[in-house]
Design a protein around this motif. Structure first.
Motif, PDB file in Angstrom:
ATOM      1  N   LEU A  36      73.279  -6.724  67.190  1.00 48.09           N
ATOM      2  CA  LEU A  36      73.543  -5.421  68.135  1.00 48.09           C
ATOM      3  C   LEU A  36      72.741  -4.454  67.530  1.00 48.09           C
ATOM      4  O   LEU A  36      72.121  -3.695  68.230  1.00 48.09           O
ATOM      5  N   ILE A  37      73.004  -4.114  66.286  1.00 45.30           N
ATOM      6  CA  ILE A  37      72.553  -2.798  65.844  1.00 45.30           C
ATOM      7  C   ILE A  37      70.855  -2.940  65.310  1.00 45.30           C
ATOM      8  O   ILE A  37      70.124  -1.836  65.655  1.00 45.30           O
ATOM      9  N   ASP A  38      70.536  -4.085  65.335  1.00 44.80           N
ATOM     10  CA  ASP A  38      68.953  -4.277  65.232  1.00 44.80           C
ATOM     11  C   ASP A  38      68.324  -3.956  66.646  1.00 44.80           C
ATOM     12  O   ASP A  38      67.075  -3.508  66.798  1.00 44.80           O
ATOM     13  N   GLU A  39      69.114  -4.175  67.736  1.00 45.40           N
ATOM     14  CA  GLU A  39      68.438  -3.908  69.071  1.00 45.40           C
ATOM     15  C   GLU A  39      68.982  -2.540  69.715  1.00 45.40           C
ATOM     16  O   GLU A  39      68.100  -2.088  70.677  1.00 45.40           O
ATOM     17  N   LEU A  40      69.935  -1.713  69.188  1.00 44.00           N
ATOM     18  CA  LEU A  40      70.356  -0.824  70.121  1.00 44.00           C
ATOM     19  C   LEU A  40      70.089   0.517  69.002  1.00 44.00           C
ATOM     20  O   LEU A  40      70.372   0.547  67.785  1.00 44.00           O
ATOM     21  N   VAL A  41      70.221   1.738  69.606  1.00 44.86           N
ATOM     22  CA  VAL A  41      70.512   2.961  69.173  1.00 44.86           C
ATOM     23  C   VAL A  41      71.882   3.244  69.150  1.00 44.86           C
ATOM     24  O   VAL A  41      72.398   3.340  70.273  1.00 44.86           O
ATOM     25  N   ILE A  42      72.645   3.338  68.006  1.00 44.72           N
ATOM     26  CA  ILE A  42      74.054   3.693  68.200  1.00 44.72           C
ATOM     27  C   ILE A  42      74.139   4.920  67.626  1.00 44.72           C
ATOM     28  O   ILE A  42      74.021   5.349  66.527  1.00 44.72           O
ATOM     29  N   ARG A  76      81.031  -0.396  79.135  1.00 45.22           N
ATOM     30  CA  ARG A  76      80.099  -1.070  80.012  1.00 45.22           C
ATOM     31  C   ARG A  76      79.734  -2.377  79.763  1.00 45.22           C
ATOM     32  O   ARG A  76      79.720  -3.244  80.760  1.00 45.22           O
ATOM     33  N   LEU A  77      79.869  -2.874  78.623  1.00 41.15           N
ATOM     34  CA  LEU A  77      79.518  -4.090  78.091  1.00 41.15           C
ATOM     35  C   LEU A  77      80.447  -4.714  77.129  1.00 41.15           C
ATOM     36  O   LEU A  77      80.822  -3.894  75.993  1.00 41.15           O
ATOM     37  N   VAL A  78      81.112  -5.758  77.162  1.00 41.36           N
ATOM     38  CA  VAL A  78      81.790  -6.421  76.051  1.00 41.36           C
ATOM     39  C   VAL A  78      81.111  -7.594  75.605  1.00 41.36           C
ATOM     40  O   VAL A  78      80.803  -8.527  76.425  1.00 41.36           O
ATOM     41  N   VAL A  79      81.121  -7.766  74.262  1.00 41.57           N
ATOM     42  CA  VAL A  79      80.424  -8.797  73.606  1.00 41.57           C
ATOM     43  C   VAL A  79      81.628  -9.550  72.725  1.00 41.57           C
ATOM     44  O   VAL A  79      82.111  -8.966  71.740  1.00 41.57           O
ATOM     45  N   ARG A  80      81.917 -10.686  73.120  1.00 41.49           N
ATOM     46  CA  ARG A  80      83.092 -11.123  72.351  1.00 41.49           C
ATOM     47  C   ARG A  80      82.521 -12.414  71.511  1.00 41.49           C
ATOM     48  O   ARG A  80      81.693 -12.960  71.978  1.00 41.49           O
ATOM     49  N   THR A  81      83.017 -12.384  70.287  1.00 44.58           N
ATOM     50  CA  THR A  81      82.648 -13.123  69.185  1.00 44.58           C
ATOM     51  C   THR A  81      83.697 -14.189  68.843  1.00 44.58           C
ATOM     52  O   THR A  81      84.670 -14.501  69.582  1.00 44.58           O
ATOM     53  N   GLN A 118      71.756 -13.541  78.954  1.00 45.15           N
ATOM     54  CA  GLN A 118      72.745 -12.774  79.461  1.00 45.15           C
ATOM     55  C   GLN A 118      72.948 -11.541  78.655  1.00 45.15           C
ATOM     56  O   GLN A 118      72.917 -10.392  79.153  1.00 45.15           O
ATOM     57  N   LEU A 119      72.908 -11.720  77.362  1.00 46.98           N
ATOM     58  CA  LEU A 119      73.290 -10.418  76.488  1.00 46.98           C
ATOM     59  C   LEU A 119      71.704  -9.634  76.379  1.00 46.98           C
ATOM     60  O   LEU A 119      71.983  -8.473  76.385  1.00 46.98           O
ATOM     61  N   ALA A 120      70.572 -10.271  76.314  1.00 48.17           N
ATOM     62  CA  ALA A 120      69.345  -9.522  76.167  1.00 48.17           C
ATOM     63  C   ALA A 120      69.170  -8.518  77.493  1.00 48.17           C
ATOM     64  O   ALA A 120      68.917  -7.481  77.486  1.00 48.17           O
ATOM     65  N   GLY A 121      69.675  -9.211  78.748  1.00 45.35           N
ATOM     66  CA  GLY A 121      69.457  -8.551  79.785  1.00 45.35           C
ATOM     67  C   GLY A 121      70.583  -7.388  79.907  1.00 45.35           C
ATOM     68  O   GLY A 121      70.259  -6.253  80.603  1.00 45.35           O
ATOM     69  N   ALA A 122      71.622  -7.522  79.599  1.00 45.17           N
ATOM     70  CA  ALA A 122      72.701  -6.543  79.507  1.00 45.17           C
ATOM     71  C   ALA A 122      72.483  -5.354  78.826  1.00 45.17           C
ATOM     72  O   ALA A 122      72.730  -4.165  78.945  1.00 45.17           O
ATOM     73  N   LEU A 123      71.859  -5.846  77.486  1.00 45.97           N
ATOM     74  CA  LEU A 123      71.322  -4.662  76.696  1.00 45.97           C
ATOM     75  C   LEU A 123      70.335  -3.753  77.001  1.00 45.97           C
ATOM     76  O   LEU A 123      70.294  -2.729  76.905  1.00 45.97           O
ATOM     77  N   ALA A 124      69.437  -4.359  77.831  1.00 49.42           N
ATOM     78  CA  ALA A 124      68.364  -3.465  78.557  1.00 49.42           C
ATOM     79  C   ALA A 124      69.035  -2.700  79.756  1.00 49.42           C
ATOM     80  O   ALA A 124      68.178  -1.496  79.775  1.00 49.42           O
TER      81      ALA A 124
END
Length: 129
Positions: free
Chosen positions: A58-64, A107-112, A10-16
């Protein structure tokens, strides 16, 4: 099957699906989640997974290109304040109540599972070119 990176489908798809300027709220277990944004809830137990683990993934996967955190994190949770200052470019701070209002536009919330106060950041996605 993916070899590395974020394995949660779910997270990988949302990030894409994210684009330049989109907001991603990474939050602790106590942050109120607004209606509207897609939510991926990773919380399992208090502290698991930690805010730092999820933020790093998330930082490893996204451009922030920037982020916003609560002013209150500096006094109430200095460890998280240092973490954010060291990892989030263009970090700004607003009062916690304002941060909660801003999350409605995410657009997205990631709850830890984080159980320390004010471990929340609204990231702004950049572009890789």
């Amino acid at each position: 099957m993916k070899r590395s990176g974020i394995l949660n489908r779910q997270l990988a798809g949302a990030l894409a699906e994210l684009g330049h300027g989109d907001g991603v709220l990474v939050c602790d277990a106590g942050m109120p989640i607004p209606d509207g944004p897609r939510v991926v809830d990773l919380s399992f137990r208090a502290g698991v997974p930690s805010f730092a683990e999820v933020l790093d993934g998330l930082i490893d996967e996204l451009v922030i290109e920037g982020g916003t955190a609560a002013d209150e994190v500096r006094d109430a949770n200095p460890e998280t304040a240092r973490l954010l200052a060291g990892r989030v470019p263009g970090l700004s701070h607003v009062p916690h109540e304002e941060l909660k209002r801003l999350t409605a536009g995410a657009r997205l919330v990631v709850r830890t599972g984080e159980a320390r106060p004010y471990a929340n950041v609204l990231l702004r996605c950049g572009v890789f070119f």
